[in-house]
Enzyme design. Sequence first.
Site, PDB file in Angstrom:
ATOM      1  N   ARG A  24       0.792  -1.249  -0.044  1.00  0.00           N
ATOM      2  CA  ARG A  24      -0.033   0.057   0.002  1.00  0.00           C
ATOM      3  C   ARG A  24       0.898   1.171  -0.172  1.00  0.00           C
ATOM      4  NH1 ARG A  24      -4.692  -2.295   0.453  1.00  0.00           N
ATOM      5  NH2 ARG A  24      -5.016  -3.813   1.664  1.00  0.00           N
ATOM      6  N   ASP A  25       0.309   2.252  -0.942  1.00  0.00           N
ATOM      7  CA  ASP A  25       1.087   3.439  -0.911  1.00  0.00           C
ATOM      8  C   ASP A  25       0.891   4.212   0.539  1.00  0.00           C
ATOM      9  OD1 ASP A  25       1.790   6.295  -1.496  1.00  0.00           O
ATOM     10  OD2 ASP A  25       2.019   5.549  -3.452  1.00  0.00           O
ATOM     11  N   ASN A  45       4.597   6.270 -13.854  1.00  0.00           N
ATOM     12  CA  ASN A  45       5.553   7.588 -14.322  1.00  0.00           C
ATOM     13  C   ASN A  45       6.789   7.175 -14.515  1.00  0.00           C
ATOM     14  OD1 ASN A  45       3.034   8.835 -13.145  1.00  0.00           O
ATOM     15  ND2 ASN A  45       3.934   8.942 -11.021  1.00  0.00           N
ATOM     16  N   VAL A  86      10.523   8.345  -7.087  1.00  0.00           N
ATOM     17  CA  VAL A  86      11.411   7.062  -6.692  1.00  0.00           C
ATOM     18  C   VAL A  86      11.756   6.340  -8.318  1.00  0.00           C
ATOM     19  CG1 VAL A  86      11.397   4.771  -5.784  1.00  0.00           C
ATOM     20  CG2 VAL A  86      10.340   6.784  -4.473  1.00  0.00           C
ATOM     21  N   HIS A 130       8.037   1.021 -10.731  1.00  0.00           N
ATOM     22  CA  HIS A 130       6.688   0.565 -10.065  1.00  0.00           C
ATOM     23  C   HIS A 130       5.501   1.085 -10.529  1.00  0.00           C
ATOM     24  CE1 HIS A 130       7.794   4.895  -8.703  1.00  0.00           C
ATOM     25  NE2 HIS A 130       6.498   5.041  -8.338  1.00  0.00           N
TER      26      HIS A 130
END
Length: 119
Positions: free
Chosen positions: A33-34, A89, A98, A102
Amino acid sequence: MISTAEDCIFCKIVSGEIPADKVGETEHTVAFRDINPQAPTHVLVVPKVHQPDIASLAAAEPEVAVALLQETQRVANDEAGGSYTLLFNTGADSFQTVFHCHGHVLAGFDTLHFPAATN
């Protein structure tokens, strides 16, 4: 600054050095989870290998890229009933912060209030 495996927060999550709220782990991926969710369901799916973005991952290790996509589908089915947005992204100009590949599995929001999901 592009991270290296030694200073990468996601590599540290993969190794267990930094705790995360994991929702899954496979031979090639970790899903968690973010910590700053942008939707009711916001899970990050990362490869265990350090590559800066999805294109680099696909070029260097296509089987891991496939495993990453398969895990996003599993996460979406389990966490969001299979209806979701998958967002990668790539690069600082696209708000990647980051530099470890992902995918963001996002669900449970009104797409009218999430412009990136309407394109």
